[in-house]
Enzyme design. Structure first.
Site, PDB file in Angstrom:
ATOM      1  N   SER A  93     -95.133 105.186 -16.497  1.00 27.96           N
ATOM      2  CA  SER A  93     -95.454 106.491 -17.083  1.00 27.96           C
ATOM      3  C   SER A  93     -96.890 106.912 -16.766  1.00 27.96           C
ATOM      4  CB  SER A  93     -95.276 106.446 -18.596  1.00 27.96           C
ATOM      5  OG  SER A  93     -93.987 105.983 -18.942  1.00 27.96           O
TER       6      SER A  93
HETATM    7  N1  SAH Z   1     -92.644 101.788 -20.262  1.00 26.69           N
HETATM    8  C1  SAH Z   1     -92.490 101.675 -18.819  1.00 26.69           C
HETATM    9  C2  SAH Z   1     -91.853 102.928 -18.243  1.00 26.69           C
HETATM   10  C3  SAH Z   1     -90.738 102.577 -17.329  1.00 26.69           C
HETATM   11  S1  SAH Z   1     -89.642 103.902 -16.902  1.00 26.69           S
HETATM   12  C4  SAH Z   1     -93.812 101.339 -18.161  1.00 26.69           C
HETATM   13  O1  SAH Z   1     -94.852 101.340 -18.851  1.00 26.69           O
HETATM   14  O2  SAH Z   1     -93.847 101.047 -16.963  1.00 26.69           O
HETATM   15  C5  SAH Z   1     -88.343 103.655 -18.083  1.00 26.69           C
HETATM   16  C6  SAH Z   1     -87.592 102.373 -18.026  1.00 26.69           C
HETATM   17  O3  SAH Z   1     -86.513 102.461 -18.947  1.00 26.69           O
HETATM   18  C7  SAH Z   1     -86.959 102.024 -16.679  1.00 26.69           C
HETATM   19  O4  SAH Z   1     -87.450 100.798 -16.241  1.00 26.69           O
HETATM   20  C8  SAH Z   1     -85.476 101.975 -16.978  1.00 26.69           C
HETATM   21  O5  SAH Z   1     -84.785 100.970 -16.260  1.00 26.69           O
HETATM   22  C9  SAH Z   1     -85.469 101.681 -18.458  1.00 26.69           C
HETATM   23  N2  SAH Z   1     -84.223 102.013 -19.148  1.00 26.69           N
HETATM   24  C10 SAH Z   1     -83.420 103.095 -18.971  1.00 26.69           C
HETATM   25  N3  SAH Z   1     -82.363 103.043 -19.807  1.00 26.69           N
HETATM   26  C11 SAH Z   1     -82.511 101.899 -20.538  1.00 26.69           C
HETATM   27  C12 SAH Z   1     -81.726 101.265 -21.550  1.00 26.69           C
HETATM   28  N4  SAH Z   1     -80.585 101.785 -21.999  1.00 26.69           N
HETATM   29  N5  SAH Z   1     -82.171 100.089 -22.049  1.00 26.69           N
HETATM   30  C13 SAH Z   1     -83.317  99.522 -21.612  1.00 26.69           C
HETATM   31  N6  SAH Z   1     -84.095 100.071 -20.658  1.00 26.69           N
HETATM   32  C14 SAH Z   1     -83.701 101.244 -20.119  1.00 26.69           C
END
Ligand code: SAH
Length: 220
Positions: A70
Site C-alpha cells: 500500500s
Molecule cells: N498490507 C499489505 C498490502 C497487500 S495488498 C502490505 O502492507 O504490503 C492486499 C493483500 O490482501 C494481497 O496480498 C492479497 O493477496 C490479500 N488478500 C486478498 N484477499 C484476501 C483474503 N480473503 N484473505 C487474506 N488475504 C487476502
C-alpha cells in the site's frame, strides 16, 4: 530497527525518509507516533530489490502475484484511524501482502495477527518479521473473509484488500468499542470505512475514496 547493513544505503538516507514524512504531514497525518514509526521502518526491505530506490516514494508498488504494497499515506491514514481513540492491544490484519502494514502496527500495539491467502507472500513476510525481530506478529495462511476466530475478539481490525461488502465474521470478531478500517466496493470505486462496534450495534463513517486490490475468497 535498522542494523548497520541497511544504514549505509543511499536510498534509505534520512533525507529521503524525511521527505516522505513531510508529505504525510502535509496530507493531514498528525499522529506523532505513527509518523515516527513510518520514518523508522525500512520499507525498502518490503519490496523487490529492483524497486528499492522508489521505496520511500508515496506510492503503492508491486510485490508480485498481482498484489501491491500500500501507499505510505494510506498506511498512515488507516493506522492513525485505528489509534484515534486510544491504542488497541490486539489487532487483526486481513491481507499481509509484503508485511509492511503489519510491521508498522507491531511497533505501535501489543499484538498483531495477520492473515494472507497467497502462501508465497506469507513465506517472504515471515522472513522479514524475523529479520526485523518483530516478535509480536502472528501470521497465518488463510482466507481472511473468515477473520481469525481463534484469537478473537480484536480491539481493531484492518483490511488491506477490498471486499464488495463487509464480511460478517470481521464485524463479529470485533470487541465492544473496537474499530474496523476497511475499503469496500468494486475496483476503482471504493470507500474507506471506519466502523465502530458500540453497545447498541455498529456505526460507520466514510474516511476517504481509495483503490485497493480486491479481497478474494479461497487460498492460493
Ligand atoms: N498490507 C499489505 C498490502 C497487500 S495488498 C502490505 O502492507 O504490503 C492486499 C493483500 O490482501 C494481497 O496480498 C492479497 O493477496 C490479500 N488478500 C486478498 N484477499 C484476501 C483474503 N480473503 N484473505 C487474506 N488475504 C487476502
Amino acid at each position: 530497527m535498522m542494523n548497520q547493513q541497511h544504514r549505509g544505503i543511499g536510498m534509505t538516507s534520512q533525507r529521503t525518509r524525511d521527505r516522505l514524512i513531510q508529505r504525510l504531514q502535509e496530507g493531514g497525518i498528525s499522529n506523532r507516533a505513527v509518523l515516527e514509526v513510518i520514518r523508522n521502518t525500512p520499507r525498502h526491505l518490503f519490496v523487490d530489490e529492483a524497486l528499492a530506490s522508489r521505496a520511500y516514494d508515496d506510492t503503492a508498488l508491486p510485490i508480485g502475484h498481482g498484489q501491491t504494497i500500500s501507499q505510505p499515506f494510506v498506511v498512515a491514514l488507516m493506522t492513525q484511524a485505528l489509534l484515534r481513540d486510544g491504542v488497541p492491544q490486539r489487532v487483526l490484519e486481513i491481507g499481509t501482502g509484503s508485511g509492511y502494514q503489519a510491521a508498522v502496527l507491531a511497533q505501535l500495539v501489543k499484538e498483531v495477527y495477520t492473515v494472507e491467502r497467497i502462501e508465497a507472500l506469507i513465506i517472504s513476510a515471515r522472513r522479514r518479521f524475523m529479520d526485523l525481530r518483530l516478535r509480536n506478529i502472528r501470521i497465518k495462511h488463510s482466507d481472511g473473509t473468515a477473520g481469525w476466530p481463534e484469537y478473537a475478539p480484536y480491539d481493531a481490525i484492518i483490511a488491506t484488500a477490498a471486499p464488495e461488502g463487509v464480511p460478517m465474521p470481521l464485524l463479529q470478531q470485533l470487541a465492544p468499542g473496537g474499530r474496523l478500517v476497511i475499503p469496500v466496493g468494486g475496483s476503482g470505486a471504493q470507500s474507506l470505512l471506519l466502523i465502530t462496534r458500540t453497545a447498541e450495534g455498529y456505526t460507520d463513517e466514510v474516511m476517504d475514496q481509495v483503490s485497493f486490490v480486491p479481497m478474494r475468497t479461497g487460498m492460493q
